[in-house]
Structure formats: structure tokens, C-alpha cells
Design a protein around this motif. Sequence first.
Motif, mmCIF file in Angstrom:
data_model
loop_
_atom_site.group_PDB
_atom_site.id
_atom_site.type_symbol
_atom_site.label_atom_id
_atom_site.label_comp_id
_atom_site.label_asym_id
_atom_site.label_seq_id
_atom_site.Cartn_x
_atom_site.Cartn_y
_atom_site.Cartn_z
ATOM 1 N N MET A 101 0.834 -1.191 0.000
ATOM 2 C CA MET A 101 0.000 0.000 0.000
ATOM 3 C C MET A 101 0.874 1.248 0.000
ATOM 4 S SD MET A 101 -3.158 1.161 2.477
ATOM 5 C CE MET A 101 -2.349 0.579 3.926
ATOM 6 N N GLN A 102 0.464 2.228 -0.785
ATOM 7 C CA GLN A 102 1.167 3.495 -0.876
ATOM 8 C C GLN A 102 0.229 4.604 -0.412
ATOM 9 O OE1 GLN A 102 2.169 3.804 -5.015
ATOM 10 N NE2 GLN A 102 3.101 1.789 -5.062
ATOM 11 N N THR A 103 0.788 5.698 0.052
ATOM 12 C CA THR A 103 -0.035 6.841 0.419
ATOM 13 C C THR A 103 0.281 8.003 -0.511
ATOM 14 O OG1 THR A 103 1.573 7.651 2.025
ATOM 15 C CG2 THR A 103 -0.142 6.178 2.855
ATOM 16 N N SER A 104 -0.672 8.907 -0.613
ATOM 17 C CA SER A 104 -0.504 10.074 -1.468
ATOM 18 C C SER A 104 -1.185 11.267 -0.825
ATOM 19 C CB SER A 104 -1.128 9.819 -2.843
ATOM 20 O OG SER A 104 -1.141 11.023 -3.601
ATOM 21 N N GLN A 105 -0.619 12.421 -1.020
ATOM 22 C CA GLN A 105 -1.217 13.672 -0.558
ATOM 23 C C GLN A 105 -1.721 14.484 -1.750
ATOM 24 O OE1 GLN A 105 -1.771 14.365 2.646
ATOM 25 N NE2 GLN A 105 -0.855 12.388 3.137
ATOM 26 N N ALA A 106 -2.040 13.812 -2.850
ATOM 27 C CA ALA A 106 -2.564 14.507 -4.030
ATOM 28 C C ALA A 106 -3.871 15.210 -3.672
ATOM 29 C CB ALA A 106 -2.789 13.517 -5.168
ATOM 30 N N PRO A 107 -4.079 16.420 -4.142
ATOM 31 C CA PRO A 107 -5.281 17.189 -3.793
ATOM 32 C C PRO A 107 -6.489 16.767 -4.634
ATOM 33 C CG PRO A 107 -3.876 18.505 -5.201
ATOM 34 C CD PRO A 107 -3.142 17.216 -4.939
ATOM 35 N N VAL A 108 -7.022 15.583 -4.349
ATOM 36 C CA VAL A 108 -8.169 15.090 -5.104
ATOM 37 C C VAL A 108 -9.462 15.479 -4.399
ATOM 38 C CG1 VAL A 108 -6.845 13.206 -6.124
ATOM 39 C CG2 VAL A 108 -8.137 12.810 -4.017
ATOM 40 N N SER A 109 -10.561 15.332 -5.129
ATOM 41 C CA SER A 109 -11.868 15.734 -4.631
ATOM 42 C C SER A 109 -12.912 14.736 -5.108
ATOM 43 C CB SER A 109 -12.183 17.132 -5.167
ATOM 44 O OG SER A 109 -13.497 17.517 -4.827
ATOM 45 N N TYR A 110 -14.058 14.739 -4.445
ATOM 46 C CA TYR A 110 -15.156 13.880 -4.905
ATOM 47 C C TYR A 110 -15.515 14.154 -6.360
ATOM 48 C CZ TYR A 110 -16.179 11.979 -0.295
ATOM 49 O OH TYR A 110 -16.103 11.319 0.892
ATOM 50 N N GLU A 111 -15.346 15.389 -6.811
ATOM 51 C CA GLU A 111 -15.687 15.705 -8.199
ATOM 52 C C GLU A 111 -14.783 14.982 -9.193
ATOM 53 O OE1 GLU A 111 -13.443 19.913 -9.096
ATOM 54 O OE2 GLU A 111 -15.225 19.965 -7.847
ATOM 55 N N ASP A 112 -13.666 14.430 -8.733
ATOM 56 C CA ASP A 112 -12.740 13.697 -9.597
ATOM 57 C C ASP A 112 -13.096 12.217 -9.735
ATOM 58 O OD1 ASP A 112 -11.155 16.047 -9.694
ATOM 59 O OD2 ASP A 112 -10.108 15.431 -7.863
ATOM 60 N N LEU A 113 -14.024 11.737 -8.931
ATOM 61 C CA LEU A 113 -14.252 10.296 -8.846
ATOM 62 C C LEU A 113 -14.808 9.672 -10.119
ATOM 63 C CD1 LEU A 113 -15.507 9.915 -5.183
ATOM 64 C CD2 LEU A 113 -13.291 9.272 -6.130
ATOM 65 N N GLN A 114 -15.726 10.329 -10.802
ATOM 66 C CA GLN A 114 -16.310 9.713 -11.992
ATOM 67 C C GLN A 114 -15.241 9.411 -13.046
ATOM 68 O OE1 GLN A 114 -19.571 11.841 -13.765
ATOM 69 N NE2 GLN A 114 -20.147 10.115 -15.033
ATOM 70 N N ALA A 115 -14.369 10.367 -13.298
ATOM 71 C CA ALA A 115 -13.284 10.144 -14.264
ATOM 72 C C ALA A 115 -12.334 9.057 -13.759
ATOM 73 C CB ALA A 115 -12.526 11.438 -14.527
ATOM 74 N N ALA A 116 -12.086 9.032 -12.455
ATOM 75 C CA ALA A 116 -11.208 8.011 -11.880
ATOM 76 C C ALA A 116 -11.804 6.618 -12.069
ATOM 77 C CB ALA A 116 -10.958 8.300 -10.402
#
Length: 177
Positions: A101-116
Amino acid sequence: ITHVNQKSFKFIHIEGAHYPFHYDKDVNKIKNGTYEQNIEACMTVVDSYLDKLRASGSYDNSAIIIMSDHGYGGYEEDGKVGYGRQNPFLMIKGRDEHHEMQTSQAPVSYEDLQAAYLKLLDGTTGDNVFDWKEGDYRERRFLFYQYEADNYITEYVQTGNARDLTTLLPTGAEFNR
């Protein structure tokens, strides 16, 4: 769990780390538990499910997303109790991924989830489903409400790490029902 030779989707909702906190790490019902104990119980349930996926032979060909709907507002940082709800839990595994498992501090948001989700289904690895990377600057919208007063919402912009309350700035917008 049985091995599936066709595409399938499974949504599983567990109680999570919501109050009341009444589970220990082994998912035994207890009185006066803590937030941390409920989180440990959740991870025990998730780990058991992932073990069953592995045993069925479905794990490698599975894209898996584990997320919370919000963070917890009871943590304390630098002597201040933080909102915390702007800092939810998110884990993503793409198909055929085999690493720790890796961790990330990328500034993601719920609005990014559909594309993800779409990228994940197309075979993108879990660490590449978001366009945003750790160290990127990004403002994200956050709507805060008090649990007992859900007719009142205050809008904020988060300009830094989700846990950094100094970068959670009110926009002045308020919503009342």
C-alpha cells in the motif's frame, strides 16, 4: 464469494467509523468504544473481504475502491479541534496490481471520482487514476454542516492539505433551508 468469469459490480456499505463507536478491532460489539476502534473494526472487515477475493481467484482481476463519505470531526491538531469531515478515507487498487500500500497527498476531490472510475475500468493503475499529483496546488470546494443542524451549510475553499485547517478558508456563502 465465487470466481466470476464475467464483468460484475458490487457495492458494499458498512457502518464504518460512525458514532456510536461500539466495535473493537475484532468486530466484537463493545460499550464505550472509540473512533479508532471502529476504524480498526472496519479494516478487519475489509481485510477479510479482500482475503476472500484472493481465495476465489478474483482479486487480481478486480478494480477495488474503498472510501468513506467524509472524515471525522473529532481529531485535535495543534490544540484545536478540527472539522475533519473534509478529509475522507480513500483506497484504490487497479486490476493486476501487486505492491505494498502506498499513500498520497494529491489534492483530489469527490468531483474527480467519476473520471477516476472510468480510468480504473480501462485498466489504469490505482496511483494514476487522478490527474492531480502530490505537490500540485489546487483549490477544492467543501461544504460544512453541523450534524444536529443540517439545515445550515457553510461553504469553504480548501487550498492545501485536507487536514490543514489554516488552508480551509470560508467563502462567505451560506445555505439555509
